[in-house]
Structures are given as C-alpha cells and as structure tokens.
Design a protein around this motif. Structure first.
Motif, PDB file in Angstrom:
ATOM      1  N   MET A  44     -83.587  23.094  31.805  1.00 13.25           N
ATOM      2  CA  MET A  44     -82.711  22.865  30.697  1.00 13.25           C
ATOM      3  C   MET A  44     -81.651  21.829  31.059  1.00 13.25           C
ATOM      4  N   ALA A  45     -81.065  21.952  32.231  1.00 12.03           N
ATOM      5  CA  ALA A  45     -80.044  20.982  32.635  1.00 12.03           C
ATOM      6  C   ALA A  45     -80.641  19.592  32.758  1.00 12.03           C
ATOM      7  N   ALA A  46     -81.850  19.501  33.293  1.00 12.95           N
ATOM      8  CA  ALA A  46     -82.507  18.209  33.420  1.00 12.95           C
ATOM      9  C   ALA A  46     -82.719  17.589  32.044  1.00 12.95           C
ATOM     10  N   HIS A  47     -83.130  18.383  31.086  1.00 10.94           N
ATOM     11  CA  HIS A  47     -83.336  17.899  29.724  1.00 10.94           C
ATOM     12  C   HIS A  47     -82.036  17.369  29.135  1.00 10.94           C
ATOM     13  N   GLU A  48     -80.938  18.081  29.393  1.00 13.84           N
ATOM     14  CA  GLU A  48     -79.635  17.690  28.856  1.00 13.84           C
ATOM     15  C   GLU A  48     -79.210  16.304  29.336  1.00 13.84           C
ATOM     16  N   VAL A  49     -79.595  15.933  30.548  1.00 14.90           N
ATOM     17  CA  VAL A  49     -79.207  14.623  31.081  1.00 14.90           C
ATOM     18  C   VAL A  49     -80.345  13.614  31.013  1.00 14.90           C
ATOM     19  N   GLY A  50     -81.437  13.989  30.337  1.00 14.10           N
ATOM     20  CA  GLY A  50     -82.523  13.040  30.102  1.00 14.10           C
ATOM     21  C   GLY A  50     -83.470  12.834  31.265  1.00 14.10           C
ATOM     22  N   ILE A  51     -83.578  13.807  32.160  1.00 13.82           N
ATOM     23  CA  ILE A  51     -84.488  13.688  33.295  1.00 13.82           C
ATOM     24  C   ILE A  51     -85.829  14.304  32.909  1.00 13.82           C
ATOM     25  N   ASP A  52     -86.893  13.555  33.098  1.00 10.68           N
ATOM     26  CA  ASP A  52     -88.235  14.029  32.785  1.00 10.68           C
ATOM     27  C   ASP A  52     -88.733  14.873  33.950  1.00 10.68           C
ATOM     28  N   VAL A  53     -88.862  16.181  33.752  1.00 11.87           N
ATOM     29  CA  VAL A  53     -89.277  17.099  34.807  1.00 11.87           C
ATOM     30  C   VAL A  53     -90.725  17.504  34.598  1.00 11.87           C
ATOM     31  N   LYS A  54     -91.495  17.455  35.658  1.00  9.04           N
ATOM     32  CA  LYS A  54     -92.868  17.925  35.616  1.00  9.04           C
ATOM     33  C   LYS A  54     -92.908  19.254  36.368  1.00  9.04           C
ATOM     34  N   ALA A  55     -93.561  20.250  35.783  1.00  9.55           N
ATOM     35  CA  ALA A  55     -93.597  21.574  36.396  1.00  9.55           C
ATOM     36  C   ALA A  55     -95.010  22.134  36.340  1.00  9.55           C
ATOM     37  N   VAL A  56     -95.322  22.993  37.300  1.00  8.28           N
ATOM     38  CA  VAL A  56     -96.601  23.698  37.322  1.00  8.28           C
ATOM     39  C   VAL A  56     -96.308  25.138  36.945  1.00  8.28           C
ATOM     40  N   MET A  57     -97.025  25.644  35.949  1.00  8.32           N
ATOM     41  CA  MET A  57     -96.825  27.021  35.512  1.00  8.32           C
ATOM     42  C   MET A  57     -98.002  27.869  35.975  1.00  8.32           C
ATOM     43  N   HIS A  58     -97.711  29.134  36.284  1.00 13.67           N
ATOM     44  CA  HIS A  58     -98.739  30.072  36.732  1.00 13.67           C
ATOM     45  C   HIS A  58     -98.685  31.320  35.874  1.00 13.67           C
ATOM     46  N   ASN A  59     -99.818  31.923  35.615  1.00  8.58           N
ATOM     47  CA  ASN A  59     -99.875  33.214  34.936  1.00  8.58           C
ATOM     48  C   ASN A  59     -99.522  34.319  35.923  1.00  8.58           C
ATOM     49  N   TYR A  60     -99.089  35.462  35.394  1.00  3.72           N
ATOM     50  CA  TYR A  60     -98.683  36.583  36.240  1.00  3.72           C
ATOM     51  C   TYR A  60     -99.781  36.969  37.229  1.00  3.72           C
ATOM     52  N   ASP A  61    -101.022  37.011  36.770  1.00  3.93           N
ATOM     53  CA  ASP A  61    -102.133  37.474  37.612  1.00  3.93           C
ATOM     54  C   ASP A  61    -102.813  36.378  38.425  1.00  3.93           C
TER      55      ASP A  61
END
Length: 82
Positions: A1-18
């Motif tokens: 959220m903070a990165a978005h507020e300052v215009g930084i393009d963040v790439k993230a890897v998401m994982h499922n619980y299992d």
C-alpha cells in the motif's frame, strides 16, 4: 500500500495456504514447537510468535495503515512513470 501511494510498481508472488513450503525456507519459519510444511502454516507460526496481545487484537494481521506524514524523498528515483 505504501509503495502504491508513492507510485512504486511492486511485483509480488502470492501463495495459497496449502501450497508446499520450499525446503530452503522451512528453517526460517520453524518454531521451537512446530515445523511448517505449507505457506499457510508458515504464516500461522510466524503470527504465533508475535506478542499475545497483538494476536488477540489482530487475528488476521493488522489492517491499520501508518499514520503521520509519509517521507517520499528516498523514493524519488524509483517513482513509476505515468
């Protein structure tokens, strides 16, 4: 959220619980009592290591955003071009 507020393009890897936790990360999330085998267990164990009061008040983590002024000067060179 903070990165978005300052215009930084963040790439993230998401994982499922299992989703299986890779072997090279198991030690990182292991506690004295438990060893995780999934990403969800790793999160649960990490949260469990936090102070009891925090866990009681934030069962799913904190949804609070930081308050006060945001100093964006250190991000100037990283701003997303629009």
């Amino acid at each position: 959220m903070a990165a978005h507020e300052v215009g930084i393009d963040v790439k993230a890897v998401m994982h499922n619980y299992d989703d299986h936790l890779p072997e090279n990360l198991i030690e990182r999330f292991t506690t004295k009592k438990r060893t995780p085998s999934t990403w969800g267990e790793a999160i649960d164990y990490r949260i469990g290591k936090q102070k009891v009061k925090y866990g009681e008040n934030n069962l799913n983590g904190s949804m609070q955003t930081p308050s006060g002024p945001l100093d964006t000067s250190r991000f100037e060179g990283q701003r997303k071009r629009r």
